[in-house]
Design a protein around this motif. Sequence first.
Motif, short mmCIF file in Angstrom:
data_model
loop_
_atom_site.label_atom_id
_atom_site.label_comp_id
_atom_site.label_asym_id
_atom_site.label_seq_id
_atom_site.Cartn_x
_atom_site.Cartn_y
_atom_site.Cartn_z
N THR A 3 0.85 -1.19 0.00
CA THR A 3 0.00 0.00 0.00
C THR A 3 0.88 1.24 0.00
O THR A 3 1.83 1.33 0.78
N PHE A 4 0.56 2.15 -0.87
CA PHE A 4 1.33 3.40 -0.89
C PHE A 4 0.46 4.51 -1.47
O PHE A 4 -0.68 4.26 -1.91
N LYS A 5 1.00 5.73 -1.46
CA LYS A 5 0.20 6.85 -1.94
C LYS A 5 0.76 7.39 -3.24
O LYS A 5 1.97 7.49 -3.42
N MET A 6 -0.17 7.70 -4.17
CA MET A 6 0.26 8.36 -5.40
C MET A 6 -0.66 9.54 -5.64
O MET A 6 -1.88 9.38 -5.80
N LEU A 11 -3.03 3.54 -3.14
CA LEU A 11 -3.03 2.44 -4.10
C LEU A 11 -2.58 1.17 -3.41
O LEU A 11 -1.77 1.19 -2.49
N LYS A 12 -3.15 0.07 -3.88
CA LYS A 12 -2.78 -1.25 -3.37
C LYS A 12 -2.35 -2.09 -4.55
O LYS A 12 -3.14 -2.34 -5.46
N VAL A 13 -1.09 -2.47 -4.59
CA VAL A 13 -0.61 -3.22 -5.76
C VAL A 13 0.23 -4.41 -5.31
O VAL A 13 0.62 -4.52 -4.15
N ASP A 14 0.52 -5.29 -6.29
CA ASP A 14 1.39 -6.44 -6.01
C ASP A 14 2.81 -5.98 -5.74
O ASP A 14 3.23 -4.93 -6.18
N GLU A 15 3.54 -6.83 -5.04
CA GLU A 15 4.97 -6.57 -4.88
C GLU A 15 5.64 -6.67 -6.25
O GLU A 15 5.07 -7.23 -7.17
N GLU A 16 6.84 -6.15 -6.35
CA GLU A 16 7.63 -6.26 -7.58
C GLU A 16 7.02 -5.47 -8.74
O GLU A 16 7.40 -5.68 -9.89
N GLU A 70 6.23 -0.29 0.54
CA GLU A 70 5.21 0.01 1.53
C GLU A 70 5.41 1.42 2.08
O GLU A 70 6.53 1.80 2.44
N GLY A 71 4.34 2.19 2.10
CA GLY A 71 4.37 3.48 2.79
C GLY A 71 5.01 4.64 2.03
O GLY A 71 5.08 5.74 2.56
N ILE A 72 5.45 4.42 0.81
CA ILE A 72 6.05 5.55 0.09
C ILE A 72 4.97 6.49 -0.41
O ILE A 72 3.79 6.14 -0.49
N VAL A 73 5.37 7.72 -0.71
CA VAL A 73 4.46 8.69 -1.32
C VAL A 73 5.08 9.09 -2.66
O VAL A 73 6.24 9.48 -2.71
#
Lengths: 210, 622
Positions: A3-6, A11-16, A70-73
């Motif tokens: 989960t991170f912010k754009m 947004l919730k996306v897959d890893e990688e 995780e947690g980036i903006v």
Amino acid sequence: MITFKMDRRKLKVDEEVSILEAARDAGVYIPTLCHHPALEPTGACRLCIVELERNGRKSHVASCVTPVEEGIVVRTDTPAVRDIRRTLLDLLIARCPDVGILRKLAEPLGIKESAFSPENEICFLCGICVRACREIVGVEAIGFAQRGIESRVLPPFERPSSRCIGCGTCTTVCPARTFDLAKVDAVVALHGEGEDNRVRRCIVCEEHYS
Amino acid sequence: MRRVSDIADLEKAREEILRGRDPDAPMVAVCCGTGCVACGGVKVVDAFREELESRGLSSKVTLLATGCHGFCERGPLVVVRPAGILYQQTKPSDVAEIIETSIEGDGIVERLLYVDLSTGERIQREEDVPFYRHQKRLVLDRNGIIDPTSIDDYVATGGYASLAKALGSMTPDGVVGEVKKSGLRGRGGAGFPTGLKWELCRKSPGETRYLICNADEGDPGAYMDRSILEGNPHSVLEGMLIGGYALGAREGFIYVREEYPLAVSHFSKALTAAEEAGLLGEDILGTDFSFSVTISRGAGAFVCGEETALMASIEGREGRPRPRPPYPAESGLWGCPTNINNVETWANVPRIVEKGGKWYASLGTDQSKGTKIFSLVGKVVNTGLIEVPMGMSLRDIVFKIGGGVPGGKAFKAVQSGGPSGGCIPESLIDLPVDFEALAEAGAIMGSGGLIVMDEDTCMVDVARYFVNFLQEESCGKCTPCREGIKRMGEILTDIVEARGKAGDIERLEQLAYVIREASLCGLGKTAPNPVLTTIRYFRDEYESHVLHKRCPAKVCKAMIVYRVVADRCTGCQRCVKACPVDAISGPRSQPHNVDLEKCIKCGACYEVCKFDAIAGDAIYIE
Ligand SMILES: Cc1cc2nc3c(=O)[nH]c(=O)nc-3n(C[C@H](O)[C@H](O)[C@H](O)COP(=O)(O)O)c2cc1C
Ligand code: SF4
Ligand code: SF4
Ligand code: SF4
Ligand code: FES
Ligand code: FES
């Protein structure tokens, strides 16, 4: 899942997944030039630059080669980001004044003419052809020769490549395409001037040229 | 040296070597580093060998061909021990006199001593020469006292004891912990904490791990890594062995610049000798730790020193950087966790294991520990390679060690960190040299290049020079670096060639910002430094060039007008003869004239005019 912010959206996306891929899925526009969904990202054109905030520290990164965390903006459209993209396109248009895709990308940023003295190149060294030849065709018939401002896409040792199977993939994927594949000479734009780098008849289908 | 069977046996082997040596025997150490060899070091060694032979002294006097002592400018250097007398700029013809006076007798050959220019005093002992007196040598300490091709010499001076200590009494985690505690930061440029890097690599999942020693050293004028490899190759190898043990790696690579044949030769000799002694290869020192090292020759491009380009080059691909992440610690050589460190970083490791992380951390400043080797060059009396504790002030480096600016000229700036470093002005001369302070000033530590500049230096021209270098060395992959540096170069060339336009400085700043923010690798990210620092500290010089078409340092030829000052010119006609394009005319004994249309501004007239010595300058520079 990550989960991170754009741009204020969560947004919730897959890893990688790269920031660029996440943005595209979410319908957020980020201009790109050297990115091709079927190829390994390379991070060469830098147009896809975005602001990344991680643990309170901000930096600019190329979104096509930066994985989400995780947690980036992520901010895709700050004044600084636009400013950087504008200068990059300004530089590219000066290099290749007649290439349509650059004009199209420059338009929304309000660039008409470059501030730098124009040159007369067609190739802007995005490396899509090189990667396509290596990753899709699997023959590595072309690569980069020389360095710096002299960089060129050429067959190894600048000689007609015996590896080239004449599939035409490189010409098809080239975003600078100002030529028609049926016109043989146009491909000089790809492999450079000179007899040695002329295209040849495809040994597979006998029809297309590369 | 004989083969060592286990950890305790190393100390026995060392004692055996020492037993065969007389610590009080006279010794002559001749520098045979690349610098001294270039001015005849090998001939001096040969002369000593012959002369000692013919006097029947060969068995009584030890003759050493050593690595670089740092004071290359004064080479070939000879040090006579135990007295420690330094003879400089020696020639084969001096050898007989040196032996007669200082070995057979206990006198001094006065004329070969170093003379302190500021006091006029002749200095006898190496350690009293100001160039050496203010240094602190942890890494270069053995460079002048061992034969780099002799593993015996290295072991006799305590070499490989740190490896034995690590293998015998420390766990791999313990070694990593000690390096973390030491505060050691990478000497290759960016200053990343070494212990942390090791820990990240150690924790990365994977069966196979690799180590790399980066000896690409592409900065023009920098030669610290070369000198370590030439002068004490085993110290680097010992560092890598300890690293291999700590990180669980069995294989290491050293990537050496093609132009360093002596370094390669000494390092490969070290590999062979260590292997024969049981210090490299399978079951090292009788333990189950095995390690091998492969030498990889560099491709010759500056950018190949960048870690991802370097790894691509080792793998046999184009030496072009790739984006990180993944970092080498997660996915490096052939996709395996890889730890890459610089030569000097590796050479510090044995010291840390020997004396402990805490001891190491007591040297230097808060955030920058230990010592750093710098190459001090440019407009400074004593040039050479120096090792000082982190945090020594620029003033002490330039004036105490370097002896100040020659020719009575004023100090102007120091360029720190190689081509993509920054220029630090006189107002910051008391800056303590460490990672933080340099970064704050807009410069970088880089690999440790320090170029001193005097009042005759044009800072715009300096920026142009470095930008041109970086333009040539950019790999060409990414837009900002490839296109942006080229355009910075164009603007700077316009400025120094008197075609500057209002707004040029701001355009440079804008380009610099974009290149720094958007480039893929460190080359592009740091390339704006020379431009940004010269604008920051010498903006008035830029403005003078752009707005008034004047170069205050009188360097930029396009802005110089040569003309004759009538009341000083005696009409001697020297300049008439010197001018290659016949631009000067005038009857003998009457003031001459320069035809500005013809003048190509070569400056020959200015050089030959005798009357600048008497009456100032007969040919006037505007
Ligand atoms: C353009 C460029 C050139 C570099 N050249 C060198 C070099 O010659 N030697 C070196 O040790 N590091 C060089 N580096 C730094 C390496 O990428 C890497 O950070 C370093 O080897 C890591 O070792 P350290 O942590 O011990 O400093 C260079 C970096 C860049 C961006
Ligand atoms: S035409 Fe030749 S160079 Fe182009 S993609 Fe096909 S094989 Fe590669
Ligand atoms: S030829 Fe086309 S695809 Fe290849 S690098 Fe140039 S612009 Fe890119
Ligand atoms: S910053 Fe320069 S050297 Fe680095 S990848 Fe880009 S073009 Fe190559
Ligand atoms: S699209 Fe990301 S760098 Fe080109
Ligand atoms: S090479 Fe002799 S002092 Fe440097």
